[in-house]
Design a protein around this motif. Structure first.
Motif, PDB file in Angstrom:
ATOM      1  N   VAL A  63       1.022  -1.392   0.008  1.00 45.37           N
ATOM      2  CA  VAL A  63      -0.034  -0.024   0.104  1.00 45.37           C
ATOM      3  C   VAL A  63       0.866   1.225  -0.076  1.00 45.37           C
ATOM      4  O   VAL A  63       0.729   2.338  -0.648  1.00 45.37           O
ATOM      5  CB  VAL A  63      -0.914  -0.018   1.173  1.00 45.37           C
ATOM      6  CG1 VAL A  63      -1.723   1.322   1.280  1.00 45.37           C
ATOM      7  CG2 VAL A  63      -1.774  -0.987   1.215  1.00 45.37           C
ATOM      8  N   LEU A  64       1.872   1.304   0.639  1.00 50.38           N
ATOM      9  CA  LEU A  64       2.754   2.451   0.785  1.00 50.38           C
ATOM     10  C   LEU A  64       3.625   2.562  -0.611  1.00 50.38           C
ATOM     11  O   LEU A  64       3.678   3.623  -0.955  1.00 50.38           O
ATOM     12  CB  LEU A  64       3.944   1.963   1.971  1.00 50.38           C
ATOM     13  CG  LEU A  64       3.466   2.153   3.363  1.00 50.38           C
ATOM     14  CD1 LEU A  64       4.465   1.747   4.395  1.00 50.38           C
ATOM     15  CD2 LEU A  64       2.655   3.416   3.680  1.00 50.38           C
ATOM     16  N   VAL A  65       3.925   1.529  -1.102  1.00 48.88           N
ATOM     17  CA  VAL A  65       4.494   1.427  -2.479  1.00 48.88           C
ATOM     18  C   VAL A  65       3.580   2.206  -3.490  1.00 48.88           C
ATOM     19  O   VAL A  65       3.903   3.012  -4.500  1.00 48.88           O
ATOM     20  CB  VAL A  65       4.828   0.163  -2.866  1.00 48.88           C
ATOM     21  CG1 VAL A  65       5.322   0.129  -4.414  1.00 48.88           C
ATOM     22  CG2 VAL A  65       6.115  -0.449  -2.061  1.00 48.88           C
ATOM     23  N   LEU A  66       2.334   1.738  -3.321  1.00 46.17           N
ATOM     24  CA  LEU A  66       1.299   2.201  -4.584  1.00 46.17           C
ATOM     25  C   LEU A  66       1.101   3.688  -4.015  1.00 46.17           C
ATOM     26  O   LEU A  66       0.935   4.340  -4.958  1.00 46.17           O
ATOM     27  CB  LEU A  66      -0.001   1.368  -4.341  1.00 46.17           C
ATOM     28  CG  LEU A  66       0.243   0.111  -4.810  1.00 46.17           C
ATOM     29  CD1 LEU A  66      -1.023  -0.708  -4.400  1.00 46.17           C
ATOM     30  CD2 LEU A  66       0.321   0.022  -6.315  1.00 46.17           C
ATOM     31  N   MET A  67       1.001   4.041  -2.875  1.00 42.61           N
ATOM     32  CA  MET A  67       0.935   5.521  -2.449  1.00 42.61           C
ATOM     33  C   MET A  67       1.880   6.276  -3.159  1.00 42.61           C
ATOM     34  O   MET A  67       1.550   7.500  -3.501  1.00 42.61           O
ATOM     35  CB  MET A  67       0.548   5.717  -0.900  1.00 42.61           C
ATOM     36  CG  MET A  67      -0.676   5.026  -0.465  1.00 42.61           C
ATOM     37  SD  MET A  67      -0.867   5.078   1.625  1.00 42.61           S
ATOM     38  CE  MET A  67      -0.726   6.861   1.490  1.00 42.61           C
ATOM     39  N   VAL A  68       3.071   5.768  -2.998  1.00 45.04           N
ATOM     40  CA  VAL A  68       4.233   6.656  -3.410  1.00 45.04           C
ATOM     41  C   VAL A  68       4.230   6.696  -4.898  1.00 45.04           C
ATOM     42  O   VAL A  68       4.465   7.812  -5.580  1.00 45.04           O
ATOM     43  CB  VAL A  68       5.517   6.210  -2.672  1.00 45.04           C
ATOM     44  CG1 VAL A  68       6.696   6.663  -3.380  1.00 45.04           C
ATOM     45  CG2 VAL A  68       5.665   6.268  -1.253  1.00 45.04           C
ATOM     46  N   GLY A  69       3.831   5.565  -5.530  1.00 45.10           N
ATOM     47  CA  GLY A  69       3.759   5.454  -6.792  1.00 45.10           C
ATOM     48  C   GLY A  69       2.643   6.577  -7.525  1.00 45.10           C
ATOM     49  O   GLY A  69       2.916   7.286  -8.515  1.00 45.10           O
ATOM     50  N   VAL A  70       1.507   6.650  -6.758  1.00 41.28           N
ATOM     51  CA  VAL A  70       0.407   7.420  -7.564  1.00 41.28           C
ATOM     52  C   VAL A  70       0.707   9.112  -7.210  1.00 41.28           C
ATOM     53  O   VAL A  70       0.891   9.565  -8.070  1.00 41.28           O
ATOM     54  CB  VAL A  70      -0.838   7.177  -6.524  1.00 41.28           C
ATOM     55  CG1 VAL A  70      -1.779   8.198  -6.808  1.00 41.28           C
ATOM     56  CG2 VAL A  70      -1.484   5.789  -6.798  1.00 41.28           C
ATOM     57  N   VAL A  71       1.338   9.361  -6.243  1.00 41.60           N
ATOM     58  CA  VAL A  71       1.879  10.631  -5.879  1.00 41.60           C
ATOM     59  C   VAL A  71       2.897  11.097  -6.932  1.00 41.60           C
ATOM     60  O   VAL A  71       2.987  12.148  -7.521  1.00 41.60           O
ATOM     61  CB  VAL A  71       2.471  10.996  -4.568  1.00 41.60           C
ATOM     62  CG1 VAL A  71       3.156  12.423  -4.558  1.00 41.60           C
ATOM     63  CG2 VAL A  71       1.201  10.970  -3.468  1.00 41.60           C
ATOM     64  N   MET A  72       3.804   9.954  -7.105  1.00 40.17           N
ATOM     65  CA  MET A  72       4.924  10.444  -8.032  1.00 40.17           C
ATOM     66  C   MET A  72       4.415  10.561  -9.524  1.00 40.17           C
ATOM     67  O   MET A  72       4.862  11.311 -10.340  1.00 40.17           O
ATOM     68  CB  MET A  72       6.278   9.424  -7.618  1.00 40.17           C
ATOM     69  CG  MET A  72       6.836   9.582  -6.461  1.00 40.17           C
ATOM     70  SD  MET A  72       8.269   8.143  -6.492  1.00 40.17           S
ATOM     71  CE  MET A  72       9.374   9.276  -7.563  1.00 40.17           C
TER      72      MET A  72
END
Length: 270
Positions: A63-72
């Motif tokens: 979930v953290l990886v996906l959140m960072v991915g969405v923001v970037m």
């Protein structure tokens, strides 16, 4: 006779394509994070049953990886398109988001320094919650194992914290083979062993506490991390300063390009 006034203002190609290059890195990194996160979820079957995320009591690292991915991905896309199309709305969105993230990072750092006891208590609750869910998610399990091996620690404040997990609990109600044990990542590594012994923590806590140090790490991960930070304060400060400078540079490029575009548009009114 009519007189026309021509403006010399123009959009700098240097800033335009420098901002584009700056953001294409963020966009590609965002795509990589999103791809890795979705692949991990597909391997765990989460994409076919999204309720698995809500059933996990701890945190799913994906979930953290996906959140960072969405923001970037979002910021990179806005910056790239805004720079190429000279779109002020997208550039202002990109600039505002970077400013917001910068001040959030600064606020978190200051608050963490001022309220260390509160942060320590929240981290303990977070760590204990994830100990309970250790066997529920393979990514969470790997994260905790990596943390314990890297810091030579076991549990939040010691090996007894693994009583919180139903598989490692020492109570008589437990029939797990791992009862009264700890994960293999708590074990003191044996240089003679070339293959990792994943059963090295079995029944360790049935022994006298005086013998634990011979087999497992007895220091908790929270004290270990508290000891790690002062030893590496210059590295942490250097990373924070480097990230801050990159963000300030992005803000500068975006604001400069916005000013150029507004100057050109203003010149057209003459």
């Amino acid at each position: 006779m009519h007189y026309y006034r021509y403006s010399n203002a123009e959009v700098s190609c240097w800033y335009k394509y420098l901002l584009f290059s700056y953001n294409i890195v963020f966009w590609l990194a965002g795509v990589a994070f999103l791809g890795a996160g979705l692949w991990a979820w597909s391997e765990k079957g989460v994409l076919s049953d999204l309720t698995k995320v809500t059933r996990l009591h701890g945190i799913d690292p994906v979930v953290l990886v996906l959140m960072v991915g969405v923001v970037m991905f979002t910021l990179g896309f806005a910056g790239c398109v805004g720079a190429l199309r000279e779109n002020i709305c997208l550039l202002k969105f990109f600039c505002g988001a970077i400013v917001l993230i910068f001040f959030l990072e600064l606020a978190v750092a200051v608050l963490a320094f001022l309220f260390q006891d509160w942060v320590r208590d929240r981290f303990r609750e977070f760590f204990e919650s994830n100990i309970r869910s250790y066997r529920d998610d393979i990514d969470l399990q790997n994260l905790i194992d990596s943390l314990q091996k890297a810091n030579l620690c076991c549990g939040a404040y010691g090996p007894e914290d693994w009583d919180l997990n139903v598989y490692f609990n020492c109570s008589g109600a437990s029939y797990s083979r791992e009862k009264c044990g700890v994960p293999f990542s708590c074990c003191v590594p044996d240089p003679a062993q070339k293959v990792v012994n994943t059963q090295c923590g079995y029944d360790v806590r049935t022994q006298l506490k005086s013998k634990w140090e011979e087999v497992i790490f007895t220091k908790g991960c929270i004290p270990a991390l508290e000891g790690w930070l002062p030893r590496n304060i210059y590295i942490v400060a250097g990373v924070f300063i480097a990230i801050s400078l990159l963000q300030i540079f992005g803000i500068f490029l975006a604001r400069t390009l916005i000013s150029d575009i507004e100057a050109v548009k203003a010149g057209h009114h003459f």
